[in-house]
Scaffold this active site. Structure first.
Site, PDB file in Angstrom:
ATOM      1  N   CYS A  36       0.877  -1.171   0.000  1.00  0.00           N
ATOM      2  CA  CYS A  36       0.000   0.000   0.000  1.00  0.00           C
ATOM      3  C   CYS A  36       0.913   1.220   0.000  1.00  0.00           C
ATOM      4  CB  CYS A  36      -0.997  -0.018   1.157  1.00  0.00           C
ATOM      5  SG  CYS A  36      -0.338   0.226   2.811  1.00  0.00           S
ATOM      6  N   HIS A  89      14.180 -15.414  11.465  1.00  0.00           N
ATOM      7  CA  HIS A  89      13.730 -15.396  12.857  1.00  0.00           C
ATOM      8  C   HIS A  89      12.217 -15.453  13.011  1.00  0.00           C
ATOM      9  CE1 HIS A  89      17.638 -13.441  14.635  1.00  0.00           C
ATOM     10  NE2 HIS A  89      17.873 -14.506  13.889  1.00  0.00           N
ATOM     11  N   ILE A 100       1.810   0.341   5.944  1.00  0.00           N
ATOM     12  CA  ILE A 100       1.371   0.189   7.333  1.00  0.00           C
ATOM     13  C   ILE A 100      -0.059  -0.369   7.409  1.00  0.00           C
ATOM     14  CG2 ILE A 100       0.892   1.411   9.490  1.00  0.00           C
ATOM     15  CD1 ILE A 100       3.144   3.403   8.651  1.00  0.00           C
ATOM     16  N   GLY A 101      -0.978   0.286   6.713  1.00  0.00           N
ATOM     17  CA  GLY A 101      -2.380  -0.143   6.811  1.00  0.00           C
ATOM     18  C   GLY A 101      -2.583  -1.578   6.361  1.00  0.00           C
ATOM     19  N   ARG A 129      15.313 -22.090  18.394  1.00  0.00           N
ATOM     20  CA  ARG A 129      14.643 -21.290  19.437  1.00  0.00           C
ATOM     21  C   ARG A 129      13.561 -20.385  18.848  1.00  0.00           C
ATOM     22  NH1 ARG A 129      19.215 -18.695  17.981  1.00  0.00           N
ATOM     23  NH2 ARG A 129      19.270 -16.423  17.944  1.00  0.00           N
TER      24      ARG A 129
HETATM   25  C1  RB5 Z   1      -3.950   5.455   0.613  1.00  0.00           C
HETATM   26  O1  RB5 Z   1      -3.946   6.804   0.312  1.00  0.00           O
HETATM   27  C2  RB5 Z   1      -3.044   5.176   1.808  1.00  0.00           C
HETATM   28  O2  RB5 Z   1      -3.655   5.636   2.981  1.00  0.00           O
HETATM   29  C3  RB5 Z   1      -2.742   3.692   1.913  1.00  0.00           C
HETATM   30  O3  RB5 Z   1      -2.143   3.275   0.732  1.00  0.00           O
HETATM   31  C4  RB5 Z   1      -1.799   3.284   3.005  1.00  0.00           C
HETATM   32  O4  RB5 Z   1      -0.667   4.076   3.045  1.00  0.00           O
HETATM   33  C5  RB5 Z   1      -2.419   3.081   4.337  1.00  0.00           C
HETATM   34  O5  RB5 Z   1      -1.769   2.673   5.307  1.00  0.00           O
END
Ligand code: RB5
Length: 147
Positions: free
Chosen positions: A68, A101, A72-73, A135
């Site tokens: 994305c 790991h 993160i999202g 481990r």
């Molecule tokens: C889209 O504009 C953006 O919010 C998405 O791609 C991403 O970065 C979200 O975490």
């Protein structure tokens, strides 16, 4: 030639990088399950994180790639599924450690955060590195049982 199928998906923010990464998968001989998006039209990243998670849960693919804008999202979305270990990667060492790991089964990139050449290198390292076990196996097992 690998018999492994890799599921790949992105939102609009990762669409261009997704297409570049598909070339790496194809060059390495992997089968590709492309779960969208199919254009730069604005879409919702959770739908695509969930699509790759679902493909792995159903055994349609063994590992996944998600992109994305920030990475993160779509990482948050994929990691809501306990069988998914999605690692947001910015460099080759991270890609290697995510396999050694964490036995990461999904690699994630921010299409607006990383250049295509570096992302391609990271993807190659991710695909070619085996889990170290030992481990780390006990710790990875615990990730599947958050309760
Ligand atoms: C889209 O504009 C953006 O919010 C998405 O791609 C991403 O970065 C979200 O975490």
């Amino acid at each position: 030639m690998s018999s492994e199928t890799i599921a790949i998906a992105s939102d609009h923010g990762g669409f261009e990088l997704k297409n570049e990464l598909k070339q790496v998968l194809s060059d390495l001989g992997f089968a590709i399950l492309d779960l969208g998006a199919d254009s730069m039209e604005s879409v919702d990243y959770p739908d695509f994180g969930y699509a790759v998670a679902g493909a792995l849960k159903q055994g349609l693919a063994t590992r996944g790639v998600l992109v994305c804008g920030s990475g993160i999202g779509i990482s948050i979305a994929a990691n809501r599924h306990p069988v998914i270990r999605a690692a947001l990667i910015h460099d080759a060492l991270g890609a290697k450690l995510s396999r050694l790991h964490n036995d990461a089964n999904v690699i994630v990139f921010g299409g607006r955060m990383i250049g295509p050449d570096l992302a391609k290198d990271c993807l190659r390292v991710f695909l070619e590195t085996e889990f170290e076990g030992g481990r780390h196996a006990r710790r990875v097992d615990k990730l599947s049982n958050p309760e």
